[in-house]
Design a protein around this motif. Structure first.
Motif, PDB file in Angstrom:
ATOM      1  N   THR A  93      -5.809  15.216   3.920  1.00 50.35           N
ATOM      2  CA  THR A  93      -5.810  13.945   4.666  1.00 50.35           C
ATOM      3  C   THR A  93      -6.382  12.809   3.822  1.00 50.35           C
ATOM      4  O   THR A  93      -7.066  13.033   2.830  1.00 50.35           O
ATOM      5  CB  THR A  93      -6.618  14.048   5.978  1.00 50.35           C
ATOM      6  N   LYS A  94      -6.105  11.601   4.319  1.00 49.12           N
ATOM      7  CA  LYS A  94      -6.580  10.413   3.611  1.00 49.12           C
ATOM      8  C   LYS A  94      -8.092  10.302   3.742  1.00 49.12           C
ATOM      9  O   LYS A  94      -8.688  10.822   4.682  1.00 49.12           O
ATOM     10  CB  LYS A  94      -5.929   9.165   4.219  1.00 49.12           C
ATOM     11  N   GLU A  95      -8.675   9.553   2.844  1.00 48.94           N
ATOM     12  CA  GLU A  95     -10.134   9.397   2.798  1.00 48.94           C
ATOM     13  C   GLU A  95     -10.696   8.816   4.096  1.00 48.94           C
ATOM     14  O   GLU A  95     -11.768   9.209   4.551  1.00 48.94           O
ATOM     15  CB  GLU A  95     -10.488   8.485   1.623  1.00 48.94           C
ATOM     16  N   THR A  96      -9.948   7.901   4.717  1.00 48.26           N
ATOM     17  CA  THR A  96     -10.458   7.210   5.910  1.00 48.26           C
ATOM     18  C   THR A  96     -10.303   8.031   7.191  1.00 48.26           C
ATOM     19  O   THR A  96     -10.841   7.664   8.218  1.00 48.26           O
ATOM     20  CB  THR A  96      -9.725   5.868   6.099  1.00 48.26           C
ATOM     21  N   GLN A  97      -9.551   9.132   7.134  1.00 49.59           N
ATOM     22  CA  GLN A  97      -9.295   9.902   8.362  1.00 49.59           C
ATOM     23  C   GLN A  97      -9.906  11.298   8.301  1.00 49.59           C
ATOM     24  O   GLN A  97      -9.390  12.228   8.910  1.00 49.59           O
ATOM     25  CB  GLN A  97      -7.782  10.003   8.584  1.00 49.59           C
ATOM     26  N   LYS A  98     -10.967  11.424   7.565  1.00 56.25           N
ATOM     27  CA  LYS A  98     -11.515  12.761   7.352  1.00 56.25           C
ATOM     28  C   LYS A  98     -12.599  13.163   8.356  1.00 56.25           C
ATOM     29  O   LYS A  98     -13.080  14.281   8.316  1.00 56.25           O
ATOM     30  CB  LYS A  98     -12.087  12.865   5.930  1.00 56.25           C
ATOM     31  N   GLY A  99     -12.978  12.235   9.220  1.00 57.96           N
ATOM     32  CA  GLY A  99     -14.102  12.487  10.135  1.00 57.96           C
ATOM     33  C   GLY A  99     -13.970  13.743  10.964  1.00 57.96           C
ATOM     34  O   GLY A  99     -14.889  14.571  11.024  1.00 57.96           O
ATOM     35  N   MET A 100     -12.813  13.906  11.593  1.00 59.72           N
ATOM     36  CA  MET A 100     -12.624  15.058  12.486  1.00 59.72           C
ATOM     37  C   MET A 100     -12.589  16.374  11.724  1.00 59.72           C
ATOM     38  O   MET A 100     -13.130  17.377  12.180  1.00 59.72           O
ATOM     39  CB  MET A 100     -11.342  14.878  13.294  1.00 59.72           C
ATOM     40  N   SER A 101     -11.927  16.340  10.560  1.00 60.45           N
ATOM     41  CA  SER A 101     -11.872  17.599   9.784  1.00 60.45           C
ATOM     42  C   SER A 101     -13.240  17.950   9.206  1.00 60.45           C
ATOM     43  O   SER A 101     -13.584  19.136   9.102  1.00 60.45           O
ATOM     44  CB  SER A 101     -10.807  17.517   8.690  1.00 60.45           C
ATOM     45  N   ILE A 102     -14.042  16.921   8.865  1.00 62.35           N
ATOM     46  CA  ILE A 102     -15.411  17.194   8.394  1.00 62.35           C
ATOM     47  C   ILE A 102     -16.215  17.835   9.529  1.00 62.35           C
ATOM     48  O   ILE A 102     -16.911  18.840   9.327  1.00 62.35           O
ATOM     49  CB  ILE A 102     -16.090  15.892   7.895  1.00 62.35           C
ATOM     50  N   ALA A 103     -16.086  17.253  10.729  1.00 57.83           N
ATOM     51  CA  ALA A 103     -16.810  17.793  11.891  1.00 57.83           C
ATOM     52  C   ALA A 103     -16.392  19.237  12.171  1.00 57.83           C
ATOM     53  O   ALA A 103     -17.243  20.109  12.407  1.00 57.83           O
ATOM     54  CB  ALA A 103     -16.562  16.916  13.106  1.00 57.83           C
ATOM     55  N   GLY A 104     -15.088  19.483  12.128  1.00 56.02           N
ATOM     56  CA  GLY A 104     -14.582  20.835  12.373  1.00 56.02           C
ATOM     57  C   GLY A 104     -15.075  21.828  11.338  1.00 56.02           C
ATOM     58  O   GLY A 104     -15.484  22.942  11.671  1.00 56.02           O
ATOM     59  N   THR A 105     -15.068  21.393  10.074  1.00 55.73           N
ATOM     60  CA  THR A 105     -15.522  22.274   8.990  1.00 55.73           C
ATOM     61  C   THR A 105     -17.009  22.587   9.130  1.00 55.73           C
ATOM     62  O   THR A 105     -17.435  23.743   8.962  1.00 55.73           O
ATOM     63  CB  THR A 105     -15.256  21.600   7.618  1.00 55.73           C
TER      64      THR A 105
END
Lengths: 135, 82
Positions: free
Chosen positions: B49-61
Motif C-alpha cells: 500500500t501507499k505510504e499515506t494509507q498504511k494506518g490500518m495495516s500497521i494497526a492490524g500487524t
C-alpha cells in the motif's frame, strides 16, 4: 475515509465473533449433553490445583438454561445466567444491525450512491448527498 | 486488503483475551497460527500500500504481533494447556 473503513472492520469483526457466539448458544439446544461435555475443554485448574476457576460450571449452566432450569444453572455457576443474557442480547443486536446492513448497505456498496440510515448507524459522519469513498 | 488486515488483528486480539481465561489456555494453539497468518497478511499489505494509507495495516500487524507474543507467553505460562 479511513474512519469509515475502521468502523467497517470493527463491524465485520463483531459479526464474525457474533457468529461464533451464536454457535456456542445454539450447541446446547441441538447437541446431546454427552457430546457437549466431550467437546468442552477440561478445566486444568481443577486437575492441577484442585480448585475451580471462575468459568467452571458454565457449560453445565448453559445446558441447563437451554432446558429452562434456571435455578440449577445458577447453582452450577452464578454468572451463567448473566453471561447467557449478555450473549443473547449481543446476538439480537448483531442480527438487527446485520439485517439493516444487508438491506441498505448493499445499495451503498454496490450502487455507489449514498445510503441513508445504515450509514447513520455505522458511520455517524456520513456525508449527506456526497459520494461514496469506494471506487 | 487493509480492512482484512485490521479485521484479522481485531479477531486475533479478541481470541487472545478469550484464551486468557484459566480453562481456555489451549485456545492459543489455534489463535497463535491464526495471528501469525494475520501478521503475514499485515506485512504484505504494508509492503503493497501507499505510504499515506498504511494506518490500518500497521494497526492490524501490531494487533497480530501482540496476539502472537502474549499468546506464546500465555501458552508457556500455562504449560500448553492451562
Amino acid at each position: 475515509m479511513a474512519g469509515k473503513e475502521v468502523r467497517l472492520s470493527f463491524f465485520i469483526a463483531w459479526m464474525v465473533i457474533s457468529a461464533a457466539v451464536f454457535a456456542v448458544l445454539l450447541a446446547p439446544m441441538i447437541l446431546p449433553g454427552a457430546t457437549i461435555r466431550r467437546l468442552a475443554p477440561r478445566c486444568e485448574w481443577k486437575v492441577r490445583y484442585g480448585r475451580e476457576c471462575p468459568m467452571c460450571g458454565m457449560t453445565t449452566g448453559f445446558m441447563l438454561i437451554c432446558r429452562g432450569k434456571f435455578k440449577e444453572a445458577r447453582a452450577a455457576n452464578r454468572a451463567s445466567i448473566s453471561l447467557f443474557s449478555i450473549l443473547v442480547a449481543n446476538e439480537v443486536c448483531a442480527i438487527l444491525l446485520l439485517g439493516r446492513f444487508i438491506e441498505e448497505g448493499r445499495h451503498f456498496l454496490l450502487a455507489q450512491k449514498p445510503s441513508t440510515s445504515i450509514e447513520a448507524t455505522l458511520f455517524n459522519n456520513a456525508p449527506q448527498g456526497g459520494t461514496s469513498c469506494r471506487s | 486488503m487493509q480492512v482484512l488486515s485490521l479485521v484479522w488483528g481485531i479477531l486475533a486480539i479478541c481470541g487472545m483475551f478469550v484464551a486468557f481465561f484459566p480453562c481456555l489456555g489451549s485456545l492459543n494453539w489455534i489463535n497463535i497460527p491464526f495471528s501469525f497468518m494475520g501478521l503475514i497478511i499485515g506485512i504484505v499489505t504494508l509492503a503493497t500500500t501507499k505510504e499515506t494509507q498504511k494506518g490500518m495495516s500497521i494497526a492490524g500487524t501490531i494487533c497480530c504481533g501482540v496476539a502472537v507474543l502474549f499468546g506464546l507467553i500465555r501458552l508457556a505460562a500455562g504449560g500448553g494447556v492451562l
